[in-house]
Design an enzyme around this catalytic site. Structure first.
Site, PDB file in Angstrom:
ATOM      1  N   TRP A  82     -26.282   0.529  -8.735  1.00 41.89           N
ATOM      2  CA  TRP A  82     -25.198   0.137  -9.583  1.00 41.89           C
ATOM      3  C   TRP A  82     -25.867  -0.816 -10.572  1.00 41.89           C
ATOM      4  O   TRP A  82     -25.834  -0.799 -11.671  1.00 41.89           O
ATOM      5  CB  TRP A  82     -24.212  -0.635  -8.835  1.00 41.89           C
ATOM      6  CG  TRP A  82     -23.216  -1.592  -9.469  1.00 41.89           C
ATOM      7  CD1 TRP A  82     -22.931  -1.357 -10.819  1.00 41.89           C
ATOM      8  CD2 TRP A  82     -22.396  -2.577  -9.050  1.00 41.89           C
ATOM      9  NE1 TRP A  82     -21.748  -2.098 -11.126  1.00 41.89           N
ATOM     10  CE2 TRP A  82     -21.485  -2.860 -10.079  1.00 41.89           C
ATOM     11  CE3 TRP A  82     -22.099  -3.385  -7.994  1.00 41.89           C
ATOM     12  CZ2 TRP A  82     -20.652  -3.990 -10.148  1.00 41.89           C
ATOM     13  CZ3 TRP A  82     -21.098  -4.245  -7.784  1.00 41.89           C
ATOM     14  CH2 TRP A  82     -20.271  -4.370  -8.969  1.00 41.89           C
ATOM     15  N   ASP A  95     -27.612   5.776  -4.004  1.00 44.93           N
ATOM     16  CA  ASP A  95     -26.414   5.705  -4.030  1.00 44.93           C
ATOM     17  C   ASP A  95     -25.964   5.147  -5.642  1.00 44.93           C
ATOM     18  O   ASP A  95     -26.500   4.152  -5.957  1.00 44.93           O
ATOM     19  CB  ASP A  95     -25.731   4.671  -3.240  1.00 44.93           C
ATOM     20  CG  ASP A  95     -24.195   4.395  -3.270  1.00 44.93           C
ATOM     21  OD1 ASP A  95     -23.393   5.349  -2.842  1.00 44.93           O
ATOM     22  OD2 ASP A  95     -23.671   3.475  -4.011  1.00 44.93           O
ATOM     23  N   TYR A 149     -21.400   3.632 -13.164  1.00 44.85           N
ATOM     24  CA  TYR A 149     -22.396   2.440 -13.334  1.00 44.85           C
ATOM     25  C   TYR A 149     -23.042   2.668 -14.778  1.00 44.85           C
ATOM     26  O   TYR A 149     -23.714   3.935 -14.941  1.00 44.85           O
ATOM     27  CB  TYR A 149     -23.501   2.777 -12.302  1.00 44.85           C
ATOM     28  CG  TYR A 149     -22.871   2.370 -10.975  1.00 44.85           C
ATOM     29  CD1 TYR A 149     -21.405   1.702 -10.821  1.00 44.85           C
ATOM     30  CD2 TYR A 149     -23.329   2.542  -9.718  1.00 44.85           C
ATOM     31  CE1 TYR A 149     -21.055   1.513  -9.523  1.00 44.85           C
ATOM     32  CE2 TYR A 149     -23.001   2.450  -8.470  1.00 44.85           C
ATOM     33  CZ  TYR A 149     -21.633   1.741  -8.273  1.00 44.85           C
ATOM     34  OH  TYR A 149     -21.323   1.664  -7.089  1.00 44.85           O
ATOM     35  N   HIS A 201     -14.176   6.738  -5.141  1.00 38.82           N
ATOM     36  CA  HIS A 201     -14.677   5.536  -5.343  1.00 38.82           C
ATOM     37  C   HIS A 201     -13.746   4.299  -5.211  1.00 38.82           C
ATOM     38  O   HIS A 201     -12.934   3.679  -5.908  1.00 38.82           O
ATOM     39  CB  HIS A 201     -15.061   5.389  -6.769  1.00 38.82           C
ATOM     40  CG  HIS A 201     -16.260   4.551  -7.118  1.00 38.82           C
ATOM     41  ND1 HIS A 201     -17.011   4.363  -8.279  1.00 38.82           N
ATOM     42  CD2 HIS A 201     -16.415   3.153  -6.442  1.00 38.82           C
ATOM     43  CE1 HIS A 201     -17.734   3.290  -8.138  1.00 38.82           C
ATOM     44  NE2 HIS A 201     -17.529   2.471  -7.142  1.00 38.82           N
ATOM     45  N   SER A 234     -16.046   5.748  -0.221  1.00 34.02           N
ATOM     46  CA  SER A 234     -16.142   4.432  -0.398  1.00 34.02           C
ATOM     47  C   SER A 234     -14.892   3.394  -0.373  1.00 34.02           C
ATOM     48  O   SER A 234     -13.970   3.906  -1.000  1.00 34.02           O
ATOM     49  CB  SER A 234     -16.996   4.070  -1.637  1.00 34.02           C
ATOM     50  OG  SER A 234     -17.496   2.705  -1.643  1.00 34.02           O
TER      51      SER A 234
HETATM   52  N1  LIG Z   1     -17.046   0.398  -4.765  1.00 39.01           N
HETATM   53  C1  LIG Z   1     -18.243   0.622  -4.403  1.00 39.01           C
HETATM   54  O1  LIG Z   1     -18.370   1.749  -4.086  1.00 39.01           O
HETATM   55  C2  LIG Z   1     -19.609  -0.074  -4.653  1.00 39.01           C
HETATM   56  C3  LIG Z   1     -19.146  -1.379  -4.921  1.00 39.01           C
HETATM   57  C4  LIG Z   1     -20.390  -2.322  -5.008  1.00 39.01           C
HETATM   58  C5  LIG Z   1     -21.598  -1.764  -4.533  1.00 39.01           C
HETATM   59  N2  LIG Z   1     -21.952  -0.357  -4.200  1.00 39.01           N
HETATM   60  C6  LIG Z   1     -23.111   0.152  -3.987  1.00 39.01           C
HETATM   61  O2  LIG Z   1     -23.715  -0.463  -3.081  1.00 39.01           O
HETATM   62  C7  LIG Z   1     -25.110  -1.105  -3.643  1.00 39.01           C
HETATM   63  C8  LIG Z   1     -25.589  -2.317  -3.290  1.00 39.01           C
HETATM   64  O3  LIG Z   1     -24.497  -3.494  -3.708  1.00 39.01           O
HETATM   65  P1  LIG Z   1     -24.782  -4.691  -4.551  1.00 39.01           P
HETATM   66  O4  LIG Z   1     -25.798  -4.132  -5.445  1.00 39.01           O
HETATM   67  O5  LIG Z   1     -23.448  -4.847  -5.333  1.00 39.01           O
HETATM   68  O6  LIG Z   1     -25.139  -5.780  -4.137  1.00 39.01           O
HETATM   69  P2  LIG Z   1     -26.523  -6.261  -2.986  1.00 39.01           P
HETATM   70  O7  LIG Z   1     -27.322  -5.278  -2.691  1.00 39.01           O
HETATM   71  O8  LIG Z   1     -25.969  -7.211  -1.911  1.00 39.01           O
HETATM   72  O9  LIG Z   1     -27.324  -7.314  -4.117  1.00 39.01           O
HETATM   73  C9  LIG Z   1     -28.023  -6.700  -5.056  1.00 39.01           C
HETATM   74  C10 LIG Z   1     -28.715  -7.719  -5.885  1.00 39.01           C
HETATM   75  O10 LIG Z   1     -29.229  -8.599  -5.221  1.00 39.01           O
HETATM   76  C11 LIG Z   1     -30.590  -8.883  -5.983  1.00 39.01           C
HETATM   77  N3  LIG Z   1     -31.677  -8.488  -5.219  1.00 39.01           N
HETATM   78  C12 LIG Z   1     -32.058  -7.448  -4.632  1.00 39.01           C
HETATM   79  N4  LIG Z   1     -33.193  -7.366  -4.022  1.00 39.01           N
HETATM   80  C13 LIG Z   1     -33.397  -8.510  -3.669  1.00 39.01           C
HETATM   81  C14 LIG Z   1     -34.549  -9.150  -3.304  1.00 39.01           C
HETATM   82  N5  LIG Z   1     -35.308  -8.637  -2.466  1.00 39.01           N
HETATM   83  N6  LIG Z   1     -34.657 -10.767  -3.410  1.00 39.01           N
HETATM   84  C15 LIG Z   1     -34.019 -11.209  -4.511  1.00 39.01           C
HETATM   85  N7  LIG Z   1     -32.881 -10.628  -5.064  1.00 39.01           N
HETATM   86  C16 LIG Z   1     -32.620  -9.505  -4.734  1.00 39.01           C
HETATM   87  C17 LIG Z   1     -30.530  -8.103  -7.382  1.00 39.01           C
HETATM   88  O11 LIG Z   1     -30.028  -8.956  -8.334  1.00 39.01           O
HETATM   89  P3  LIG Z   1     -30.689 -10.149  -9.276  1.00 39.01           P
HETATM   90  O12 LIG Z   1     -31.968  -9.871  -9.284  1.00 39.01           O
HETATM   91  O13 LIG Z   1     -29.652 -10.003 -10.595  1.00 39.01           O
HETATM   92  O14 LIG Z   1     -30.010 -11.333  -8.273  1.00 39.01           O
HETATM   93  C18 LIG Z   1     -29.773  -7.133  -6.851  1.00 39.01           C
HETATM   94  O15 LIG Z   1     -28.953  -6.506  -7.867  1.00 39.01           O
HETATM   95  C19 LIG Z   1     -24.932  -0.891  -5.135  1.00 39.01           C
HETATM   96  O16 LIG Z   1     -26.099  -0.970  -5.921  1.00 39.01           O
HETATM   97  C20 LIG Z   1     -23.995   0.079  -5.255  1.00 39.01           C
HETATM   98  O17 LIG Z   1     -24.970   1.432  -5.346  1.00 39.01           O
HETATM   99  C21 LIG Z   1     -20.706   0.317  -4.334  1.00 39.01           C
END
Ligand SMILES: NC(=O)c1ccc[n+]([C@@H]2O[C@H](COP(=O)([O-])OP(=O)(O)OC[C@H]3O[C@@H](n4cnc5c(N)ncnc54)[C@H](OP(=O)(O)O)[C@@H]3O)[C@@H](O)[C@H]2O)c1
Length: 327
Positions: free
Chosen positions: A21, A51, A56, A121, A152
């Site tokens: 995303w 994913d 996105y 979605h 999802s």
């Molecule tokens: N409705 C849906 O279907 C839906 C909704 C949400 C997400 N998703 C999917 O789920 C995936 C994961 O969720 P998410 O991206 O929302 O949240 P997440 O994985 O909980 O957080 C991701 C964010 O955390 C930070 N990060 C990642 N690894 C890190 C590390 N090792 N150390 C420090 N910061 C780190 C980065 O942002 P910063 O560096 O900017 O802080 C990154 O963009 C998405 O990419 C997407 O593919 C789907």
């Protein structure tokens, strides 16, 4: 890297996979060269599942993944999503014409002739009471446009309803230290039906990586700025729907539980992988160093029972009342 079976799809996917995303948009400014470097790093470290979604960056995330696939010979499994291009986002929009058009667009963006996994979605709850929608997905599979499909979801109850449809191979749901309800009933039911589970927001939008403070600021085009209260989409998608300061204080209670040398992100991801029902975590990452950190979680030893109990106590006291009845 470790690999786990992704439900009925039969795919073996990396237990730490890649959420695409942030590299598409809505997370502040990103640099495509760095995003591609992050994707390459993931493949270097054994990640074989990504994913994404058609929305996105309005297809940008899918196109970056297509570029990655062109550059790499490894077999990569890509899950995308359809439905959120609908405006208004209504149950009736989940019809044959729209779903077919969305699939065709994703096929083009991903430069492929068949989607590995298509997920609805986070559709309106009523979609799960419309068998005709799932028949359309069966037909898309029969026609070879998609190899498998899943959903999802926002809520546990939607997940439980969705898996009544035998064609649903996977469910993507928020599951992390701050969102534990899916493990109460849903995991058992999914496992009984051989449905794969994609755990999203494993870092609670970065909060559980332990790097944020009261002074953290986010760009205006980052959902952590503009969706704190669900202004643009479900508020649960931003910091798991928990008030920022409350979440920060819970993170500080978690911090002393880490073994030396372990990062908080690794701890948060390893915690999710404690559950065998979870097929993979899909942490979002923008940079290679984040990918490196996240992938290290796959090979960490089990978290001790004592530490798991301590996490549970923090969740029960600080977080559960804020999330249990919402999702
Ligand atoms: N409705 C849906 O279907 C839906 C909704 C949400 C997400 N998703 C999917 O789920 C995936 C994961 O969720 P998410 O991206 O929302 O949240 P997440 O994985 O909980 O957080 C991701 C964010 O955390 C930070 N990060 C990642 N690894 C890190 C590390 N090792 N150390 C420090 N910061 C780190 C980065 O942002 P910063 O560096 O900017 O802080 C990154 O963009 C998405 O990419 C997407 O593919 C789907």
């Amino acid at each position: 890297m470790q690999y786990r079976q992704l439900g009925k799809t039969g795919y073996q996917v990396s237990s730490v996979s890649f959420g695409a995303w942030a590299i598409g948009g809505t997370w502040g400014t990103t640099d495509d060269t760095e995003s591609l470097a992050a994707l390459h790093k993931a493949v270097d470290l054994g990640v074989n599942f990504i994913d994404t979604a058609d929305v996105y960056g309005d297809g940008k995330s899918e196109r970056l993944i297509a570029q990655l696939r062109r550059d790499r010979s490894e077999k990569l499994i890509v899950a995308t999503k359809a439905g959120r291009r609908l405006d208004p986002h209504s149950t009736s929009g989940y019809n044959r014409a729209n779903l077919t058009a969305f699939v065709e667009r994703s096929l083009k963006n991903l430069e492929t002739d068949s989607l590995d996994l298509l997920q609805l979605h986070c559709p309106p709850t009523d979609v799960y009471y419309r068998p005709d929608v799932f028949e359309i997905l069966d037909d898309l599979m029969q026609g070879g446009k998609i190899r498998s499909y899943g959903v999802s979801v926002e809520r546990v109850e939607e997940a439980l309803k969705a898996i009544e449809f035998p064609g649903v191979a996977t469910v993507q749901i928020i599951y992390n230290i701050f969102r534990q309800r899916p493990a109460e009933i849903f995991f058992r039911e999914a496992q009984a039906r051989n449905v794969g589970i994609l755990a999203r927001l494993p870092l609670s939008s970065g909060l559980l990586a332990g790097k944020m403070s009261r002074n953290s600021r986010f760009a205006p085009d980052d959902h952590r700025s503009f969706n704190r209260h669900g202004e643009a989409f479900d508020r649960g998608e931003t910091f798991s729907g928990i008030d920022f300061e409350t979440a920060l204080s819970a993170v500080e209670l978690l911090r002393p539980l880490l073994l030396s040398g372990m990062t908080m992100a690794q701890f948060a991801l390893r915690w999710v992988l404690t559950r065998p029902e979870v097929s993979c975590v899909i942490p979002g990452a923008k940079r290679p160093d984040q990918v490196q950190d996240n992938c290290s979680a796959a090979d960490l030893p089990e978290i001790s029972a004592e530490t798991l109990n301590a996490v549970q106590a923090i969740y029960a006291a600080r977080i559960r009342p804020l999330v249990q009845h919402y999702w």
